[in-house]
Design a protein around this motif. Structure first.
Motif, PDB file in Angstrom:
ATOM      1  N   LEU A 121      51.694  37.004  48.733  1.00 34.41           N
ATOM      2  CA  LEU A 121      51.360  35.674  49.243  1.00 34.41           C
ATOM      3  C   LEU A 121      52.212  35.294  50.452  1.00 34.41           C
ATOM      4  O   LEU A 121      51.722  34.700  51.408  1.00 34.41           O
ATOM      5  N   HIS A 131      54.312  37.922  44.611  1.00 35.81           N
ATOM      6  CA  HIS A 131      53.070  38.600  44.242  1.00 35.81           C
ATOM      7  C   HIS A 131      52.349  37.862  43.114  1.00 35.81           C
ATOM      8  O   HIS A 131      52.964  37.111  42.354  1.00 35.81           O
ATOM      9  N   THR A 132      51.049  38.143  42.994  1.00 38.33           N
ATOM     10  CA  THR A 132      50.191  37.451  42.025  1.00 38.33           C
ATOM     11  C   THR A 132      49.851  38.346  40.836  1.00 38.33           C
ATOM     12  O   THR A 132      50.098  39.552  40.837  1.00 38.33           O
ATOM     13  N   HIS A 133      49.244  37.731  39.810  1.00 36.06           N
ATOM     14  CA  HIS A 133      48.746  38.488  38.657  1.00 36.06           C
ATOM     15  C   HIS A 133      47.702  39.504  39.084  1.00 36.06           C
ATOM     16  O   HIS A 133      47.694  40.650  38.624  1.00 36.06           O
ATOM     17  N   THR A 172      46.702  31.438  33.345  1.00 34.88           N
ATOM     18  CA  THR A 172      47.068  31.558  34.755  1.00 34.88           C
ATOM     19  C   THR A 172      45.853  31.920  35.616  1.00 34.88           C
ATOM     20  O   THR A 172      44.887  32.517  35.149  1.00 34.88           O
ATOM     21  N   ASP A 212      45.326  34.329  41.366  1.00 34.79           N
ATOM     22  CA  ASP A 212      46.077  34.184  42.613  1.00 34.79           C
ATOM     23  C   ASP A 212      47.370  33.397  42.427  1.00 34.79           C
ATOM     24  O   ASP A 212      48.039  33.063  43.405  1.00 34.79           O
ATOM     25  N   GLU A 213      47.731  33.124  41.199  1.00 37.72           N
ATOM     26  CA  GLU A 213      48.958  32.372  40.907  1.00 37.72           C
ATOM     27  C   GLU A 213      50.174  33.283  41.057  1.00 37.72           C
ATOM     28  O   GLU A 213      50.120  34.460  40.714  1.00 37.72           O
ATOM     29  N   PRO A 214      51.303  32.762  41.575  1.00 30.94           N
ATOM     30  CA  PRO A 214      52.513  33.594  41.630  1.00 30.94           C
ATOM     31  C   PRO A 214      52.857  34.134  40.249  1.00 30.94           C
ATOM     32  O   PRO A 214      52.947  33.375  39.274  1.00 30.94           O
ATOM     33  N   GLU A 232      55.697  28.819  36.289  1.00 31.65           N
ATOM     34  CA  GLU A 232      56.115  29.152  37.654  1.00 31.65           C
ATOM     35  C   GLU A 232      57.613  28.982  37.916  1.00 31.65           C
ATOM     36  O   GLU A 232      58.071  29.210  39.031  1.00 31.65           O
TER      37      GLU A 232
END
Length: 540
Positions: A396, A197-199, A174, A177-179, A63
């Motif tokens: 997000l 944004h997320t994966h 990851t 919903d992870e950045p 991150e």
């Protein structure tokens, strides 16, 4: 019945690993064709994993942010996916900004390292010299690292840096919903915002729009005039085609008509006659190409599909393009906040002058000034109001900007900042940005409607409309007009044309002829700049 939606990605999800796995069965197929050469899916697989391992060797942790300041090339794609594979967050930025802009982004994103094209290294070095950043390493693509080195920052050559590390054994574990990455908004209304944004967001736009609406297939060769740092371009030239095993044409230079024509006709050394089947552009670019004396003939291109976004496509441009090339332009509306297009026309069902209907998987509402959904008229149409969208690809937040995040991301809904109407057939029609809307004689006037009428005049290439205050303190419309090369027209002639096609209160009361309009790097007209010009003129 509505079409069935694709399955959701698993909870633990890494988009880069997802792409590499999807394409492992055809390593020999061309993935990327840029100005230097061709990269197969097998080579892309290896270089992405080497990049991930090299990033980890720099000491970067999950991150942490990496500035991605590169011209479109296979190195851009390798760098972006390598970051995702490693769980590091690339911050993809506009290549046309100033050192001051990059200095702000370095500090705002707390960037730890940078990946940069050699041609952009001097500007980045100026930004680094301003201090206040946390950058410890810079990796330079395609060129010399010979530049004044800011103190405490190590420089690496991209290819040597990759080759010095073995491919990573596994992707970062990851969460969907992870950045995953940041994009800065284009700044059409002021200072850009860091949009996180997320994966999973990349997965959803590729499945719902790239596959579901455009119907991209493995045999397609796609080319996007919109650059990879732009949300529209990122889907066009990376997540969409690589999700289906298609091939991508990448171009480092600016998308002038001449440069675009060379790719569309396959007239470059690396294409060697291969012609794109899918082209993505923006209204400004389509208008410029149609007006260019070197516009190719229909039989010189191999297009089956064209796409447009960034701003609403005027009816006249779409109709003239379709008449010339025999291929429709699929126009839609999207945003950085939603990552890509959420309302669109469809292949085989294009209604020029509209943004089409919601992309399956997304819901739209037109709301009034009270924030509540507006009731349809008896024929099913809806009057002008604020457009809201709900769907799985929403960002997000805006980084370090709680106030503007709350204004935009309202529960499951995203406030787009656009004004829209809906016709009796359920098609959505763009009216303008909230900040650009005008009330003339107590009635909303869409600047886009007036602009679309202006460009139908044979002498007009581009136009932008703002509101001005007359001597009585009333709002009237003023048009800034760019004429076609070699064309001439008077203000009175253009006003007479508008009066034939618009209600009397809408035609522009004043016309200013200008050589060009102020725009963002993604082609959006910056009407706030025109308002600044008008304020300066009035003050003078």
């Amino acid at each position: 019945m509505p079409p069935a939606l694709p399955p959701a990605p698993p909870e633990r999800f890494n988009f880069a690993a997802h792409l590499l796995t999807r394409n492992a069965a055809h390593p020999e197929r061309p993935a990327l064709i840029d100005d230097v050469g061709e990269l197969s899916y097998g080579a892309l697989h290896e270089r992405v994993r080497r990049c991930a391992q090299a990033l980890r060797a720099l000491g970067l942790r999950r991150e942490e942010r990496v500035l991605l300041l590169m011209h479109d090339s296979s190195d851009w794609v390798v760098a972006f996916l390598g970051c995702l594979y490693a769980g590091v967050v690339p911050v993809a930025v506009n290549t046309l900004l100033t050192a001051d802009d990059y200095a702000y982004q370095l500090r705002h994103a707390s960037v730890q390292a940078a990946l940069v094209s050699a041609a952009l290294l001097p500007t980045l070095a100026q930004a680094l010299q301003q201090g206040g950043h946390e950058v410890h390493s810079v990796v330079v693509s395609r060129g010399s690292t010979d530049v004044a080195q800011p103190g405490g920052v190590a420089l690496h050559a991209f290819d040597a840096w990759l080759n010095a590390h073995p491919p990573a054994n596994a992707a970062a574990d990851t969460h969907g919903d992870e950045p995953a990455f940041w994009l800065y908004s284009s700044g059409s209304t002021g200072r850009p915002k860091g949009t996180v944004h997320t994966h999973a967001n990349l997965y959803w736009t590729a499945e719902l729009y790239g596959r579901g609406v455009l119907g991209l297939q493995a045999h397609d060769l796609v080319f996007s005039a919109a650059k990879l740092f732009f949300a529209y371009g990122l889907g066009n030239a990376l997540s969409f085609p690589l999700s289906v095993g298609a091939s991508v044409v990448l171009m480092a230079e600016r998308p002038t008509p001449t440069a675009v024509f060379a790719r569309l006709t396959g007239n470059t050394p690396t294409l060697a006659g291969r012609r794109p089947t899918v082209f993505y552009g923006a209204p400004t670019g389509y208008a410029g190409m149609l007006a260019h004396p070197e516009l190719p003939e229909r039989h010189h291109v191999g297009l089956r599909l064209c796409s447009s976004a960034g701003e609403a496509l005027p009816r006249d441009i779409g109709e003239r393009w379709a008449a010339h090339f025999g291929v429709d332009i699929i126009d839609g509306i999207g945003s950085t906040e939603m990552l890509h297009i959420y309302c669109s026309n469809r292949p085989g069902a294009v209604a020029y002058g509209t943004s089409g209907t919601p992309v399956p998987g997304y819901e739209l509402e037109i709301r009034g000034e009270d924030g509540l959904p507006m009731a349809p008229n008896p024929d099913g149409s809806i009057d002008i109001g604020d457009l809201y969208v709900r769907g799985p690809s929403a960002a997000l937040m805006y980084w370090n900007d709680r106030e503007r995040s709350r204004q935009t991301f309202q529960g499951a809904w995203t406030r787009t900042g656009d004004k829209y109407t809906r016709d009796a057939h359920g098609r959505y029609i763009y009216a303008g940005r909230n900040d650009d809307m005008l009330k003339v004689s107590g009635i909303y006037v869409s600047p886009f409607e007036v602009e679309a009428t202006l460009v139908r005049h044979p002498a007009v290439l581009e136009a932008a409309v703002i509101g001005i205050t007359d001597a009585d303190g009333l709002t009237k419309t003023k048009a800034y007009v760019v004429l076609r090369p070699g064309a001439s027209a008077t203000a009175e002639e253009i006003q007479a044309h508008c009066k034939q096609h618009l209600a009397p209160f809408k035609y522009p009361r004043a016309i200013a002829f200008v050589p060009e309009l102020p725009k963002t790097a993604t082609g959006k007209i910056q009407r706030f700049r025109l308002r600044e010009w008008e304020a300066q003129r009035t003050a003078a």
